[in-house]
Design a protein around this motif. Structure first.
Motif, PDB file in Angstrom:
ATOM      1  N   LYS A  73      17.069  80.002  14.300  1.00  0.00           N
ATOM      2  CA  LYS A  73      17.794  80.565  15.441  1.00  0.00           C
ATOM      3  C   LYS A  73      17.433  79.893  16.755  1.00  0.00           C
ATOM      4  CE  LYS A  73      19.246  85.011  17.329  1.00  0.00           C
ATOM      5  NZ  LYS A  73      19.142  86.489  17.198  1.00  0.00           N
ATOM      6  N   GLU A  74      16.141  79.566  16.940  1.00  0.00           N
ATOM      7  CA  GLU A  74      15.714  78.981  18.201  1.00  0.00           C
ATOM      8  C   GLU A  74      16.232  77.553  18.394  1.00  0.00           C
ATOM      9  OE1 GLU A  74      12.379  78.529  15.157  1.00  0.00           O
ATOM     10  OE2 GLU A  74      13.788  80.072  15.822  1.00  0.00           O
ATOM     11  N   ASN A  75      16.718  76.941  17.294  1.00  0.00           N
ATOM     12  CA  ASN A  75      17.215  75.563  17.368  1.00  0.00           C
ATOM     13  C   ASN A  75      18.740  75.466  17.283  1.00  0.00           C
ATOM     14  OD1 ASN A  75      14.576  74.568  17.504  1.00  0.00           O
ATOM     15  ND2 ASN A  75      14.396  74.501  15.266  1.00  0.00           N
ATOM     16  N   ARG A  76      19.409  76.588  17.165  1.00  0.00           N
ATOM     17  CA  ARG A  76      20.858  76.559  17.018  1.00  0.00           C
ATOM     18  C   ARG A  76      21.555  76.273  18.350  1.00  0.00           C
ATOM     19  NH1 ARG A  76      21.349  82.274  13.885  1.00  0.00           N
ATOM     20  NH2 ARG A  76      20.186  81.694  11.993  1.00  0.00           N
ATOM     21  N   GLU A  77      22.691  75.613  18.238  1.00  0.00           N
ATOM     22  CA  GLU A  77      23.575  75.442  19.385  1.00  0.00           C
ATOM     23  C   GLU A  77      24.550  76.619  19.366  1.00  0.00           C
ATOM     24  OE1 GLU A  77      26.885  72.312  21.223  1.00  0.00           O
ATOM     25  OE2 GLU A  77      26.035  71.985  19.227  1.00  0.00           O
ATOM     26  N   MET A  78      24.302  77.600  20.228  1.00  0.00           N
ATOM     27  CA  MET A  78      25.109  78.830  20.182  1.00  0.00           C
ATOM     28  C   MET A  78      25.713  79.146  21.541  1.00  0.00           C
ATOM     29  SD  MET A  78      22.791  81.203  17.624  1.00  0.00           S
ATOM     30  CE  MET A  78      23.924  82.570  17.724  1.00  0.00           C
ATOM     31  N   GLU A  79      24.984  79.944  22.345  1.00  0.00           N
ATOM     32  CA  GLU A  79      25.517  80.341  23.637  1.00  0.00           C
ATOM     33  C   GLU A  79      25.882  79.095  24.457  1.00  0.00           C
ATOM     34  OE1 GLU A  79      23.044  81.774  22.161  1.00  0.00           O
ATOM     35  OE2 GLU A  79      23.540  83.909  22.096  1.00  0.00           O
ATOM     36  N   GLY A  80      27.086  79.085  24.964  1.00  0.00           N
ATOM     37  CA  GLY A  80      27.539  77.960  25.770  1.00  0.00           C
ATOM     38  C   GLY A  80      28.244  76.880  24.980  1.00  0.00           C
ATOM     39  N   SER A  86      32.177  82.320  14.594  1.00  0.00           N
ATOM     40  CA  SER A  86      30.901  82.092  13.918  1.00  0.00           C
ATOM     41  C   SER A  86      30.933  80.878  13.005  1.00  0.00           C
ATOM     42  CB  SER A  86      30.494  83.339  13.119  1.00  0.00           C
ATOM     43  OG  SER A  86      31.473  83.661  12.155  1.00  0.00           O
ATOM     44  N   GLU A  87      32.125  80.437  12.587  1.00  0.00           N
ATOM     45  CA  GLU A  87      32.213  79.254  11.739  1.00  0.00           C
ATOM     46  C   GLU A  87      31.680  78.011  12.462  1.00  0.00           C
ATOM     47  OE1 GLU A  87      35.504  76.988   8.884  1.00  0.00           O
ATOM     48  OE2 GLU A  87      36.173  78.100  10.641  1.00  0.00           O
ATOM     49  N   ALA A  88      31.686  78.050  13.775  1.00  0.00           N
ATOM     50  CA  ALA A  88      31.217  76.907  14.557  1.00  0.00           C
ATOM     51  C   ALA A  88      29.697  76.845  14.652  1.00  0.00           C
ATOM     52  CB  ALA A  88      31.811  76.976  15.963  1.00  0.00           C
ATOM     53  N   ILE A  89      29.014  77.875  14.185  1.00  0.00           N
ATOM     54  CA  ILE A  89      27.559  77.948  14.292  1.00  0.00           C
ATOM     55  C   ILE A  89      26.913  77.651  12.942  1.00  0.00           C
ATOM     56  CG2 ILE A  89      25.608  79.379  14.992  1.00  0.00           C
ATOM     57  CD1 ILE A  89      27.699  78.730  17.206  1.00  0.00           C
ATOM     58  N   ASN A  90      25.914  76.800  12.931  1.00  0.00           N
ATOM     59  CA  ASN A  90      25.175  76.476  11.709  1.00  0.00           C
ATOM     60  C   ASN A  90      24.038  77.477  11.548  1.00  0.00           C
ATOM     61  OD1 ASN A  90      23.849  75.417   9.539  1.00  0.00           O
ATOM     62  ND2 ASN A  90      23.554  73.368  10.396  1.00  0.00           N
ATOM     63  N   PHE A  91      24.250  78.489  10.721  1.00  0.00           N
ATOM     64  CA  PHE A  91      23.256  79.538  10.545  1.00  0.00           C
ATOM     65  C   PHE A  91      22.119  79.122   9.616  1.00  0.00           C
ATOM     66  CE2 PHE A  91      26.931  81.885  12.087  1.00  0.00           C
ATOM     67  CZ  PHE A  91      26.347  82.737  13.019  1.00  0.00           C
ATOM     68  N   ASN A  92      22.188  77.914   9.065  1.00  0.00           N
ATOM     69  CA  ASN A  92      21.083  77.386   8.261  1.00  0.00           C
ATOM     70  C   ASN A  92      19.974  76.808   9.140  1.00  0.00           C
ATOM     71  OD1 ASN A  92      22.318  77.932   5.728  1.00  0.00           O
ATOM     72  ND2 ASN A  92      23.608  76.112   5.967  1.00  0.00           N
ATOM     73  N   VAL A  93      20.287  76.587  10.398  1.00  0.00           N
ATOM     74  CA  VAL A  93      19.293  76.101  11.356  1.00  0.00           C
ATOM     75  C   VAL A  93      18.537  77.297  11.934  1.00  0.00           C
ATOM     76  CG1 VAL A  93      19.009  74.897  13.560  1.00  0.00           C
ATOM     77  CG2 VAL A  93      20.703  74.094  11.902  1.00  0.00           C
TER      78      VAL A  93
END
Length: 276
Positions: A225-232, A216-223
């Protein structure tokens, strides 16, 4: 009540695991048997060592760990029992125990020599079962074997640091249930060589410039949700066992693929860590 764990490459389709458990229950009136894994890839020493090394310390002290991976007795594959870190391990001398004991020196190593007490065509792991029962009853290791000072080592799976100390060459030693690939480069080795420098990790055609402490450290949770770079998203991180791992965030190996398939990486493939 004594605790005995089982780790094998037997799988669960055949009778082998049940036969070992039944034999243990016949030997010991009271015993607690736990499975660590029976899905080790056939004859895969490093995979077995990785799983056991990261599991055994969660069990109480004096637990007994039977390892049935390439356990057939031969002149080059003797049987050992060791006492290490407050735990007993029973295994063939095929390198698995040397990988488990790479950071902690065993208190005792014996070569098991009671095989003449069993029929030539004995049941699966009969000797290991007898040794485990002997330990459960308070028996000394010296009774079932002669003391040794060393074991066979698997040197080809150790990471290599170059002379300039700006590069580590490692190998993939394990692919987990999610298809994430685990290297043999520990966090301790990585940090000792890095000395705060930037890093570039290369595995085939895939590169990583950051190493995270968790997924989860690799994910910017301040962005939003619909704009986050997550899955993949591809990630390099130190996993819960403190080894360098390459992963795809929340990948599904059965649908969209995983790190192993998408990066084209398999067991013993090379990855390079370059410090800049």
């Amino acid at each position: 009540m004594p605790i005995i764990t089982l780790t094998t490459d037997f799988g669960l389709k055949d009778h082998s695991v049940a036969a070992v458990k039944g034999a243990l229950l016949c030997e010991l009136e009271q015993v607690h048997i736990e499975d660590i894994s029976h899905e080790i890839s056939p004859f895969n020493y490093t995979e077995a060592a990785y799983i056991i090394k990261n599991a055994y310390h969660n069990f109480p002290k004096n637990s007994i760990h039977i390892i049935g991976v390439d356990s057939e007795l031969t002149p080059e594959n003797k049987h050992l029992a060791i006492f290490l870190d407050g735990h007993y391990f029973i295994c063939a001398d095929n390198g698995i125990l040397s990988l488990i004991s790479s950071e902690i020196k065993p208190d005792k190593i014996v070569e098991i020599n009671i095989h003449d007490n069993f029929e030539r065509k004995s049941k699966i792991l009969d000797v290991f079962i007898s040794v485990a029962a002997h330990i459960c009853r308070g028996g000394d290791l010296d009774v079932i074997g002669r003391t040794m000072t060393h074991m066979n080592e698997l040197t080809h799976v150790k990471p290599i640091v170059n002379q300039l100390e700006d590069q580590i060459i490692g190998h993939i030693i394990y692919i987990d249930n999610f298809g994430n690939v685990v290297s043999n480069i520990s966090k301790r080795l990585f940090k000792s060589v890095a000395k705060g420098r930037q890093v570039l990790i290369s595995a085939r055609s895939t590169q990583f410039k950051n190493v995270y402490s968790n997924y989860s450290e690799a994910i910017n949770f301040n962005v939003p949700k619909e704009n986050r770079e997550m899955e993949g998203k591809k990630i390099a991180l130190f996993n819960s066992s403190d080894f360098l791992e390459l992963a795809i965030y929340k990948s599904n190996p059965l649908s969209v693929g995983c790190a192993s398939s998408l990066f084209g990486l398999k067991y013993l493939d090379t990855l390079t860590v370059k410090f800049l």
